[in-house]
Design an enzyme around this catalytic site. Sequence first.
Site, PDB file in Angstrom:
ATOM      1  N   ARG A   1       2.945  12.186  24.188  1.00 27.25           N
ATOM      2  CA  ARG A   1       2.263  13.419  23.757  1.00 27.25           C
ATOM      3  C   ARG A   1       3.001  14.643  24.265  1.00 27.25           C
ATOM      4  O   ARG A   1       3.148  15.645  23.557  1.00 27.25           O
ATOM      5  CB  ARG A   1       0.807  13.402  24.228  1.00 27.25           C
TER       6      ARG A   1
ATOM      7  N   LYS B   1      -0.475  20.322  23.403  1.00 29.49           N
ATOM      8  CA  LYS B   1      -1.129  20.535  24.708  1.00 29.49           C
ATOM      9  C   LYS B   1      -0.315  21.600  25.438  1.00 29.49           C
ATOM     10  O   LYS B   1       0.561  21.304  26.252  1.00 29.49           O
ATOM     11  CB  LYS B   1      -1.201  19.215  25.478  1.00 29.49           C
TER      12      LYS B   1
ATOM     13  N   GLU C   1     -14.594  20.433  20.693  1.00 29.90           N
ATOM     14  CA  GLU C   1     -14.388  19.674  21.933  1.00 29.90           C
ATOM     15  C   GLU C   1     -14.949  20.462  23.112  1.00 29.90           C
ATOM     16  O   GLU C   1     -15.445  21.573  22.944  1.00 29.90           O
ATOM     17  CB  GLU C   1     -12.899  19.403  22.138  1.00 29.90           C
TER      18      GLU C   1
HETATM   19  N1  PMP Z   1      -9.416  18.383  25.163  1.00 34.24           N
HETATM   20  C1  PMP Z   1      -8.790  19.257  25.968  1.00 34.24           C
HETATM   21  C2  PMP Z   1      -8.754  20.692  25.569  1.00 34.24           C
HETATM   22  C3  PMP Z   1      -8.195  18.829  27.168  1.00 34.24           C
HETATM   23  O1  PMP Z   1      -7.573  19.709  27.968  1.00 34.24           O
HETATM   24  C4  PMP Z   1      -8.279  17.469  27.523  1.00 34.24           C
HETATM   25  C5  PMP Z   1      -7.680  16.995  28.830  1.00 34.24           C
HETATM   26  N2  PMP Z   1      -6.347  16.630  28.680  1.00 34.24           N
HETATM   27  C6  PMP Z   1      -8.937  16.580  26.660  1.00 34.24           C
HETATM   28  C7  PMP Z   1      -9.495  17.075  25.482  1.00 34.24           C
HETATM   29  C8  PMP Z   1      -9.000  15.116  26.950  1.00 34.24           C
HETATM   30  O2  PMP Z   1      -7.747  14.514  26.713  1.00 34.24           O
HETATM   31  P1  PMP Z   1      -7.220  13.269  27.539  1.00 34.24           P
HETATM   32  O3  PMP Z   1      -8.220  12.189  27.372  1.00 34.24           O
HETATM   33  O4  PMP Z   1      -5.910  12.949  26.912  1.00 34.24           O
HETATM   34  O5  PMP Z   1      -7.091  13.701  28.953  1.00 34.24           O
END
Ligand code: PMP
Length: 291
Positions: free
Chosen positions: A54, A152, A185
């Site tokens: 990612r 990200k 989210e």
């Molecule tokens: N959404 C956002 C905005 C985040 O910062 C995160 C944390 N990384 C997540 C969702 C969850 O993603 P992950 O399970 O890959 O940590």
Amino acid sequence: MSTHLLTWLNGQLLPTNQACIPVNDHGLLYGDGVFEGIRFYRRRAFRLQRHLQRLALSARVIALEIPYSTEELEAVIERLIEAFADDYGYIRLMVTRGAGPLGLNPKSCSQPNVIAIADQLTMIELGQQVGARLIVSSVRRLPADGLDPRIKSLNYLNHILAKIEANHAGADEAILLNAQGRVAEGTADNVFIVRDGCLLTPPCSEGALEGITRELVLQLARDNGIETREQSLGVYDLYAADECFLTGTGAEMIPVASIDCRSMPGCPGPVFGQLQQAFRRAIDQECGGII
Ligand code: PMP
């Protein structure tokens, strides 16, 4: 060197308070960079390949060349974990555009800075035991045609504004809606609900990060015979859910106790309980241990 708060910076392991980058790094000036949050259990990074994948994609999409290969970054993470004082912790891996002139144009930036900070996880106090109290934020998630949620990036300001709103309301976490008013989210986590035994989560095209924990939880649900659907959700769906929970690397899985003062009937609910057990088993299998 074996300590808490340890940082690997461009090839060197340092105590975090001695790890410095120039103040004109565009990561600081403009949020120009990408990152990953990675957990380790029993000194083994969980889902490391997916995180590095990612990171590589986020970097490619913002035209940022990471000066290390995936294999090299993997070795960096392993070395950092080995040097860390605890068997369990969290790593923040970041690649910034690097130092450059004050204008936002990245073309004159020097080398990207690659930073990996290891720390204990004190950041997650979202009520893992009792359940998190949520609000639906008035701050909307940036539209995907402005900043694709799959990137990200270091730009988290609209999530921070939502978190400030949650703090102000005395809540633990905020849900961001997208520009159309559909559920996107949490500020650092993905959202799931359970309705009539079916596990529902918004598709990432509604404005969610493609969470690595989200992906695993969906897989575990399918493996355990729980019906799953990625479908658009509105505020009504949140309020009327049988169960609601959040997922994320830092959050792991957090049951939701209430949303805008509407109590969830199940917290933690039966589907959450089943999935949390499966989640712990997955960690056990990959890393050989969870607290
Ligand atoms: N959404 C956002 C905005 C985040 O910062 C995160 C944390 N990384 C997540 C969702 C969850 O993603 P992950 O399970 O890959 O940590």
